[in-house]
Design an enzyme around this catalytic site. Structure first.
Site, PDB file in Angstrom:
ATOM      1  CG  HIS A  42      -1.861  -1.179   1.231  1.00 33.06           C
ATOM      2  ND1 HIS A  42      -3.099  -1.122   0.631  1.00 33.06           N
ATOM      3  CD2 HIS A  42      -1.738  -2.441   1.708  1.00 33.06           C
ATOM      4  CE1 HIS A  42      -3.703  -2.290   0.757  1.00 33.06           C
ATOM      5  NE2 HIS A  42      -2.899  -3.120   1.405  1.00 33.06           N
ATOM      6  CG  HIS A  95      -3.719 -10.606   2.939  1.00 34.90           C
ATOM      7  ND1 HIS A  95      -4.997 -11.101   2.815  1.00 34.90           N
ATOM      8  CD2 HIS A  95      -3.809  -9.278   2.685  1.00 34.90           C
ATOM      9  CE1 HIS A  95      -5.811 -10.099   2.513  1.00 34.90           C
ATOM     10  NE2 HIS A  95      -5.125  -8.995   2.415  1.00 34.90           N
ATOM     11  NE  ARG A 142      -1.754   3.147   3.703  1.00 30.83           N
ATOM     12  CZ  ARG A 142      -2.566   2.128   3.901  1.00 30.83           C
ATOM     13  NH1 ARG A 142      -3.501   1.822   3.003  1.00 30.83           N
ATOM     14  NH2 ARG A 142      -2.477   1.389   4.980  1.00 30.83           N
ATOM     15  CG  ASP A 180      -1.434  -6.392   3.547  1.00 28.77           C
ATOM     16  OD1 ASP A 180      -1.633  -5.340   2.904  1.00 28.77           O
ATOM     17  OD2 ASP A 180      -2.308  -6.929   4.257  1.00 28.77           O
ATOM     18  CG  PHE A 186      -7.869  -3.964  10.323  1.00 23.64           C
ATOM     19  CD1 PHE A 186      -7.716  -5.038  11.184  1.00 23.64           C
ATOM     20  CD2 PHE A 186      -9.132  -3.400  10.176  1.00 23.64           C
ATOM     21  CE1 PHE A 186      -8.803  -5.546  11.880  1.00 23.64           C
ATOM     22  CE2 PHE A 186     -10.225  -3.901  10.877  1.00 23.64           C
ATOM     23  CZ  PHE A 186     -10.062  -4.968  11.736  1.00 23.64           C
ATOM     24  CG  ASN A 224      -6.346   0.190  -0.038  1.00 21.99           C
ATOM     25  OD1 ASN A 224      -5.248   0.261  -0.574  1.00 21.99           O
ATOM     26  ND2 ASN A 224      -6.489  -0.178   1.215  1.00 21.99           N
TER      27      ASN A 224
HETATM   28  C1  NCD Z   1      -4.679  -2.744   4.557  1.00 23.69           C
HETATM   29  C2  NCD Z   1      -4.634  -1.226   4.502  1.00 23.69           C
HETATM   30  O1  NCD Z   1      -4.320  -0.619   5.526  1.00 23.69           O
HETATM   31  O2  NCD Z   1      -4.855  -0.654   3.432  1.00 23.69           O
HETATM   32  N1  NCD Z   1      -4.689  -3.167   5.908  1.00 23.69           N
HETATM   33  C3  NCD Z   1      -4.374  -4.396   6.357  1.00 23.69           C
HETATM   34  O3  NCD Z   1      -4.454  -4.654   7.560  1.00 23.69           O
HETATM   35  N2  NCD Z   1      -3.994  -5.336   5.550  1.00 23.69           N
HETATM   36  C4  NCD Z   1      -5.814  -3.255   3.775  1.00 23.69           C
HETATM   37  C5  NCD Z   1      -5.621  -4.672   3.314  1.00 23.69           C
HETATM   38  O4  NCD Z   1      -4.679  -4.986   2.594  1.00 23.69           O
HETATM   39  O5  NCD Z   1      -6.419  -5.503   3.652  1.00 23.69           O
HETATM   40 ZN    ZN Z   2      -5.850  -7.116   2.031  1.00 23.54          ZN
END
Ligand code: NCD
Ligand code: ZN
Length: 429
Positions: free
Chosen positions: A62, A232, A64, A306, A324, A94
């Site tokens: 991610h 994952h 961001r 992740d 999360f 996302n």
């Molecule tokens: C991810 C996020 O923060 O974008 N968080 C996570 O705990 N994995 C979202 C995701 O990959 O599920």
């Molecule tokens: Zn995910």
């Protein structure tokens, strides 16, 4: 000027290489690999005692940007990737706006080209806005360079919708990556359901919430013929489902994270450390063992982080309110070397398959090998370097690394991307 990478131990199982060799790079490609190559007109980089492998690719990251630059940017998170030894990452959609059309894909690519420290391969969303209702602009995204489709952060909730995504999207011959999670079943869960949720007094998130969608998506891969990749994976029965799908000959692959292999729900104590709040949650020791067994026997195809940066203020809220996700891209190579390779669970060759060869194959990228003609995307690491995760801070904008304080051995020292050095002696360039 060309340069000569001298005397590293080269491991490249796809090309049957495992020994001390010199590698000559000119421009963006490798031009020669062999013993005692001439250093004429080359800058020599001495690498004895180090390993040199096809460049690592983390296919679940991610970044961001756009939209959540307070958590991380393409610049900061690819900087973290380079520090961790990565030559490329697959970025998750996302973002805000969601990466669900060609314009956002183009934006991510152009910022990465300007400011990135590794290659960025954007994944496009399956559905508009990750809402699971309307198909995303898949063709447009592929035309702009999207490498795969996923609604990561969420699963596509409706089976019919997932079927339509796969039926339509398979014409582009891309992989569907599934964040498997039945939202109706997991509800407001915070941690693994069972001992952990009871002990901590938090709402539980059952393994079945993940397994139901893994089973569903395998069935949909069978129905549609689309390529499916489970993201994952975290439960023993999930691994078993993928193992059975592979035995059946279905086009199914999966990935696992260091935290689902090397941490368990037991790590979450009465301090309610929000760095350990991840989606899917840390599971039981038996689950972690099963994921590792999948890594060993080939059921698990890729190790990914992740990597999910969050701002300090977001993670310093109450456990139920914190988002999360944990970061990990600066530690994953070291964690795999320490917890799997040094213990003899897997060898270097298998590590290269999991962290370099297979991610490229699943994403349909040009293969990279330590052979003449290949793109010079290369990772060099010192297997003997002992260090503590987080001791010097992080290159990532965020510091929510669940392995902070862990003693590890092995660290990336040098990275080359298309013949351009991005990490030198552990310093990001
Ligand atoms: C991810 C996020 O923060 O974008 N968080 C996570 O705990 N994995 C979202 C995701 O990959 O599920
Ligand atoms: Zn995910």
């Amino acid at each position: 000027m060309a340069f000569l990478l001298k005397g590293a131990h080269v491991v490249d199982p796809a090309n049957g290489l495992d020994g001390i060799m010199d590698v000559k790079v000119d421009g963006e490609r490798i031009v020669e690999v062999g013993e005692n190559l001439s250093a004429d007109a080359c800058e020599v980089i001495e690498l004895s005692g180090k390993y040199l492998v096809p460049g690592l690719v983390d296919m679940h990251v991610h970044l961001r940007e756009p939209g959540y630059e307070h958590k991380g940017t393409i610049e900061s998170e690819t900087r973290a990737a380079a520090k961790g030894g990565m030559t490329g990452v697959c970025s998750m959609p996302n973002t805000d706006p969601v990466t669900d059309n060609g314009t956002v894909v183009e934006y991510v690519k152009s910022v990465a080209a300007r400011e990135g420290h590794c290659r960025v391969f954007p994944a496009g969303a399956c559905s508009k806005g990750l809402k699971g209702e309307i198909l995303s602009e898949m063709g447009d995204m592929v035309a702009h360079g999207a490498v795969a489709f996923t609604d990561d952060g969420r699963g596509v909730q409706g089976a019919g919708m997932m079927r339509r995504c796969m039926d339509y999207g398979k014409m582009f011959n891309k992989t569907f990556m599934s964040h498997a999670q039945d939202e109706d079943l997991v509800g407001e869960g915070q941690v693994n359901e069972g001992v952990c949720s009871t002990r901590l007094g938090l709402l539980g998130w059952p393994a079945e919430g993940e397994e139901i969608q893994i089973a569903r998506d395998i069935a949909l891969a069978r129905l549609t013929g689309a390529k499916l990749h489970i993201q994952h994976i975290s439960t023993a029965r999930g691994v078993e489902l993928v193992r059975a799908a592979k035995a059946e000959g279905l086009p199914v692959t999966c990935e696992a994270t260091p935290h689902h292999m090397f941490l368990t729900e037991d790590a979450i104590t009465g301090t309610y450390d929000t760095r350990l709040k991840v989606n899917p949650p840390l599971r039981t020791a038996a689950d972690a063992e099963a994921v590792i067994a999948g890594v060993v026997d080939g059921t698990v195809d890729a190790i990914v982080t992740d990597h999910a940066p969050h701002a300090a203020w977001e993670k310093s809220r109450e456990f139920e309110l914190a988002p999360f996700g944990m970061t990990g891209i600066e530690a994953s190579l070291a964690l795999v070397l320490t917890n799997l390779v040094a213990k003899g669970t897997i060898d270097y060759g298998r590590m290269v398959e999991l962290m370099s060869i297979n991610p490229r194959r699943i994403l349909g990228l040009e293969p990279v090998g330590v052979v003449a003609g290949s793109l010079a995307d290369l990772t060099v690491f010192n297997p003997a370097c002992s260090w503590t995760v987080g001791e010097d801070g992080y290159e990532s904008k965020a510091d929510n690394c669940g392995f902070d304080g862990c003693a590890v051995t092995g660290r990336a020292t040098d990275v080359f991307v298309g013949g351009k050095q991005t990490l030198r002696d552990g310093v990001v360039l």
